[in-house]
Scaffold this motif. Structure first.
Motif, PDB file in Angstrom:
ATOM      1  N   ILE A   1       2.294   6.075   4.055  1.00 34.99           N
ATOM      2  CA  ILE A   1       1.595   7.221   4.661  1.00 34.99           C
ATOM      3  C   ILE A   1       2.634   7.866   5.576  1.00 34.99           C
ATOM      4  CG2 ILE A   1      -0.261   7.905   6.241  1.00 34.99           C
ATOM      5  CD1 ILE A   1      -1.655   5.185   5.333  1.00 34.99           C
TER       6      ILE A   1
ATOM      7  N   TYR B   1       0.874  -1.181   0.000  1.00 40.87           N
ATOM      8  CA  TYR B   1       0.000   0.000   0.000  1.00 40.87           C
ATOM      9  C   TYR B   1       0.908   1.227   0.000  1.00 40.87           C
ATOM     10  CZ  TYR B   1       0.995   0.037   5.056  1.00 40.87           C
ATOM     11  OH  TYR B   1       1.626   0.064   6.290  1.00 40.87           O
TER      12      TYR B   1
ATOM     13  N   ASP C   1       1.989  -4.362   7.908  1.00 35.75           N
ATOM     14  CA  ASP C   1       1.254  -3.092   8.001  1.00 35.75           C
ATOM     15  C   ASP C   1       1.596  -2.494   9.363  1.00 35.75           C
ATOM     16  OD1 ASP C   1      -0.586  -1.056   7.847  1.00 35.75           O
ATOM     17  OD2 ASP C   1      -2.359  -2.329   7.958  1.00 35.75           O
TER      18      ASP C   1
ATOM     19  N   HIS D   1      -7.735  -5.046  11.446  1.00 40.60           N
ATOM     20  CA  HIS D   1      -8.292  -5.862  10.366  1.00 40.60           C
ATOM     21  C   HIS D   1      -7.440  -7.107  10.197  1.00 40.60           C
ATOM     22  CE1 HIS D   1      -4.909  -4.110   8.151  1.00 40.60           C
ATOM     23  NE2 HIS D   1      -5.260  -2.961   8.719  1.00 40.60           N
TER      24      HIS D   1
ATOM     25  N   GLU E   1       0.564   0.801  15.316  1.00 42.59           N
ATOM     26  CA  GLU E   1       0.003  -0.401  14.670  1.00 42.59           C
ATOM     27  C   GLU E   1       1.035  -1.519  14.589  1.00 42.59           C
ATOM     28  OE1 GLU E   1      -1.007   0.174  10.488  1.00 42.59           O
ATOM     29  OE2 GLU E   1      -2.356  -1.545  10.563  1.00 42.59           O
TER      30      GLU E   1
ATOM     31  N   ASP F   1       3.047   5.152   8.373  1.00 46.49           N
ATOM     32  CA  ASP F   1       2.328   3.878   8.239  1.00 46.49           C
ATOM     33  C   ASP F   1       2.834   3.282   6.938  1.00 46.49           C
ATOM     34  OD1 ASP F   1       0.515   1.828   7.784  1.00 46.49           O
ATOM     35  OD2 ASP F   1      -1.244   3.019   8.328  1.00 46.49           O
TER      36      ASP F   1
ATOM     37  N   GLU G   1      -4.386  -1.430  15.955  1.00 46.13           N
ATOM     38  CA  GLU G   1      -3.951  -0.080  15.590  1.00 46.13           C
ATOM     39  C   GLU G   1      -4.873   1.015  16.143  1.00 46.13           C
ATOM     40  OE1 GLU G   1      -4.500   0.848  11.349  1.00 46.13           O
ATOM     41  OE2 GLU G   1      -4.959  -1.257  11.026  1.00 46.13           O
TER      42      GLU G   1
ATOM     43  N   HIS H   1      -5.999  -5.298   3.840  1.00 44.77           N
ATOM     44  CA  HIS H   1      -7.281  -5.499   4.517  1.00 44.77           C
ATOM     45  C   HIS H   1      -7.795  -6.844   4.012  1.00 44.77           C
ATOM     46  CE1 HIS H   1      -7.319  -0.848   4.577  1.00 44.77           C
ATOM     47  NE2 HIS H   1      -6.684  -1.326   5.618  1.00 44.77           N
TER      48      HIS H   1
HETATM   49  N1  GLY Z   1      -2.179   0.975   6.228  1.00 42.39           N
HETATM   50  C1  GLY Z   1      -3.577   0.934   6.162  1.00 42.39           C
HETATM   51  C2  GLY Z   1      -4.183   0.481   7.408  1.00 42.39           C
HETATM   52  O1  GLY Z   1      -3.548   0.513   8.442  1.00 42.39           O
HETATM   53  O2  GLY Z   1      -5.271   0.013   7.461  1.00 42.39           O
END
Ligand code: GLY
Ligand code: MN
Ligand code: MN
Length: 442
Positions: A216, A213, A256, A338, A422, A245, A383, A345
């Motif tokens: 971030i 992903y 993640d 998740h 997280e 992230d 998270e 996800h």
């Molecule tokens: N990086 C996306 C999430 O934590 O859901």
């Protein structure tokens, strides 16, 4: 155990899962003799010859990380699992390699120079179910696209990871760790978001297109944008907080991981909130165990977020009142976490059972992606976060929270954006194992 053996056991488990899914579908009145999984088609941008970055269908990637579109997997109980690999005879692009994966030693593989030839080789098979998005390909083998009961079984079974999958998830975390360390150091040195992103790529050796992903990485107020995608090229002069992230994938399996770093100029209340979220996250990770409904953990997180907000002085009402009035939700507006695996996800998080009965989240918590009861072998993220999001703060001020919040303090904290911590957690028979924290310290 050597990874070859882990992989062979993984394949054995997949064959059992595929067999069980076919049986369940037959019992539900939708019988199939076998299934075909398509790696996926190549998509071109409109009126262009440039393709979208390709991502293999996750049900295919569960079997092996074969790069590129068009490959097929066929499974039937009589012949087991076979790969129909497509290697185009083409001088424009290189045919991608698999990079040391053990599949070539364990999976029966037939080679074709075009997808049409691979489909032709399947033309004697009848009564097929098709897993994938391309209905035209399904038509070529007269297969039914993604029958509901079959898909629910396949999604459900992906929830319980094999030892091979846990190995991949650990490897993903190991490969992400130097990236997180480099960003932490770079934040201390005052790099911009863009430079920090490049630091993450450099330290992990990853290409951006291979990340599970987009990273971030937000300074200050941008930490409040949950999936902040921009990368500013100037660092702010006053640096208070930095949220990163970011993860990488190993053989298709993602990690993640989020960390939030405070800088010296952050207000003491923000420092206290960060420490509070960190401690809260550790307690929640420790609470993970088989048999626990994930919703209970999410609701506990809201209670502890309320306690923290009261303690630091953001809320002027008691914990019970804050929860009853839904006042924590604008400060913590996403789910606690998740399922994680081939997709960041991952599928099946809202299933009550393998047949596909859904377990909806509580009405006030529509963004919670996992409502499933935790069980051994599942991997979930934990998270929790606390944010000062302009849109939600203004709604709260003008609505149900006008009298419940210390607005002066919120104004001071707004510039710090928010906090999220997280980690990726494996449910074990005794409780839980944090797969990421030992590699990416807080
Ligand atoms: N990086 C996306 C999430 O934590 O859901
Ligand atoms: Mn996550
Ligand atoms: Mn994340």
């Amino acid at each position: 155990m050597p990874v070859d053996d882990l992989y062979q056991r993984h394949l054995d488990r997949i064959e059992r899962d595929f067999g069980a899914a076919l049986e369940a579908s037959a019992q539900a009145g939708d019988p199939f003799r076998g299934l075909v999984i398509h790696a996926g088609p190549e998509f071109l941008y409109h009126r262009d010859d440039q393709p979208f970055p390709f991502r293999t269908d996750p049900h295919f990637a569960r079997v092996l990380p074969q790069p590129g579109p068009g490959h097929l997997l066929h499974y039937c109980p009589q012949r087991g699992l076979r790969l129909f690999r497509v290697t185009p005879q083409d001088y424009w692009y290189e045919s991608p390699a698999r990079g040391g994966h053990p599949a070539s030693k364990h999976l029966e593989t037939l080679d074709f120079s075009s997808e049409e030839d691979a489909l032709d080789a399947l033309s004697d098979e009848v009564g097929l179910a098709f897993v994938g998005s391309d209905a035209e390909v399904a038509d070529e083998v007269d297969a039914e696209v993604e029958p509901v009961v079959l898909m629910a079984w396949l999604d459900w079974s992906r929830g319980m990871k094999t030892d091979y999958e846990v190995h991949c998830l650990r490897e993903a975390a190991r490969r992400a760790a130097p990236g997180h360390a480099a960003v932490r150091d770079g934040a201390g040195a005052g790099l911009s978001e863009r430079e920090l992103h490049f630091e993450f790529l450099r330290a992990t050796g990853e290409l951006e297109v291979d990340l599970p992903y987009p990273t971030i990485i937000g300074w200050n107020e941008k930490a409040a944008v949950l999936h902040y995608q921009s990368k500013r090229s100037e660092a702010p002069r006053s640096r208070q907080s930095l949220l990163i992230d970011a993860g990488v994938s190993h053989w298709g399996y993602a990690c993640d991981i989020t960390r939030t770093w405070v800088q010296d100029s952050a207000p003491v209340e923000f420092v206290a909130l960060r420490e509070g979220v960190e401690a809260l996250q550790r307690r929640l990770v420790d609470a993970v165990r088989p048999g626990l409904p994930y919703v209970d953990l999410h609701l506990r997180a809201h209670r502890e977020v309320a306690e923290l907000l009261v303690e630091v002085g953001v809320l002027r009402v008691g914990v019970d009142e804050a929860l009853a009035r839904g006042i924590t939700i604008p400060f913590f507006p996403h789910g606690l976490g998740h399922h994680l695996g081939l997709q960041v996800h991952d599928v099946g998080g809202r299933q009550r059972d393998p047949g596909g009965t859904l377990l909806e989240p509580p009405e006030d918590h529509p963004h919670l992606r996992t409502t499933r009861t935790l069980d051994v072998g599942q991997v979930v993220t934990i998270e929790p976060g606390i944010y000062f999001i302009d849109l939600l703060i203004e709604e709260l001020r003008g609505g149900k929270g006008g009298d419940a919040v210390n607005w002066t303090l919120v104004e001071e904290l707004r510039g710090c954006g928010g906090i999220r911590i997280e980690d990726d957690v494996l449910v074990t028979p005794d409780g839980s194992e944090d797969l990421t924290r030992p590699l990416v310290p807080g």
